[in-house]
Design an enzyme around this catalytic site. Sequence first.
Site, PDB file in Angstrom:
ATOM      1  N   GLU A   1      -7.003 -12.185   6.367  1.00 25.20           N
ATOM      2  CA  GLU A   1      -7.844 -11.021   6.092  1.00 25.20           C
ATOM      3  C   GLU A   1      -9.020 -11.331   5.160  1.00 25.20           C
ATOM      4  O   GLU A   1      -9.645 -10.413   4.644  1.00 25.20           O
ATOM      5  CB  GLU A   1      -6.995  -9.895   5.494  1.00 25.20           C
ATOM      6  CG  GLU A   1      -6.223 -10.270   4.239  1.00 25.20           C
ATOM      7  CD  GLU A   1      -5.324  -9.142   3.740  1.00 25.20           C
ATOM      8  OE1 GLU A   1      -5.494  -7.999   4.213  1.00 25.20           O
ATOM      9  OE2 GLU A   1      -4.461  -9.409   2.881  1.00 25.20           O
TER      10      GLU A   1
ATOM     11  N   HIS B   1       0.803  -1.219   0.000  1.00 23.72           N
ATOM     12  CA  HIS B   1       0.000   0.000   0.000  1.00 23.72           C
ATOM     13  C   HIS B   1       0.840   1.275   0.000  1.00 23.72           C
ATOM     14  O   HIS B   1       0.282   2.367   0.086  1.00 23.72           O
ATOM     15  CB  HIS B   1      -0.939   0.014   1.210  1.00 23.72           C
ATOM     16  CG  HIS B   1      -2.046  -0.978   1.116  1.00 23.72           C
ATOM     17  ND1 HIS B   1      -3.060  -0.903   0.174  1.00 23.72           N
ATOM     18  CD2 HIS B   1      -2.318  -2.083   1.847  1.00 23.72           C
ATOM     19  CE1 HIS B   1      -3.896  -1.913   0.340  1.00 23.72           C
ATOM     20  NE2 HIS B   1      -3.471  -2.652   1.338  1.00 23.72           N
TER      21      HIS B   1
END
Length: 280
Positions: free
Chosen positions: A154, A50
Amino acid sequence: MNEQLTGAEFKKHLRAGTPKLGLFLNSHSPTVAEQLAHSGYDWLLVDTQHGPMGFESLSAMLSGISNGGVKSLVRVAGAHDRGGIQQTLDMGADGVLVPYINTADEARQSVSCCKYPTAGTRSVYFPQRSMNKGGLLGYAGAANDNVIVALQVETADCIKNIDEIAAVPGVDILFLGQNDLCMSMGLYEKYKFPEMYTSPELNDATDKLKAAARKNNVILGIFLFGTSRVGEFLERGFPFISLGNDLHHILTQSSAYVKDVETVSKENGKTWTRRATALM
């Protein structure tokens, strides 16, 4: 400066329940990375998933982190990212965090990329920064024991397959990402923010993760924003904890300063009001 632990010693501490707190780095700044390496955290993780850093800035960031004596990890693109894992470890990172793991096959692929043969398929090359201290044989001979292999939990599929994933040899840490897991499970649609984080569905998924990790002697980790729930997750058996990221630290500290200045200026008759933003 923190005690210089090998990766194997670091993992041994975690398996014994010793907390190791750290921070994600999302700015591509070697200067910020190096300064935070002297802030008291046990580990820093460069988030290439990210963050905007390329290999050159990643190399400089890892060098700065090493200068501070803390453990370094890198979040790579995924189990498919053999090149990213190779570069990360050659540059001297102590380990990797592999996101979006859904199956035991993806877990095995991640471990394989991190381990030298015959335990895995990592390529050997010399000279590299990782080998500067111990040399080729000094580094490579112990690398499979020292490398930290963390997998991100996740997705709903990951929880569905967590027993098989946790049993894959070479997995050191199962790292819970509550935000993406809540989205994957549809909890953002079912609950108002932030009720999904204390929902029975997320609690059940977390308990399933804990049981699988305990059965296989795998370390539990979690990403948190701030310190309010650290005690809770330490009690729940999560010794590897992130307190957010560098950008979050910048925003929270600047927000605290802004709030103080608003109060001081009002008290002294020269009222100043912060400029409105979506983040503060």
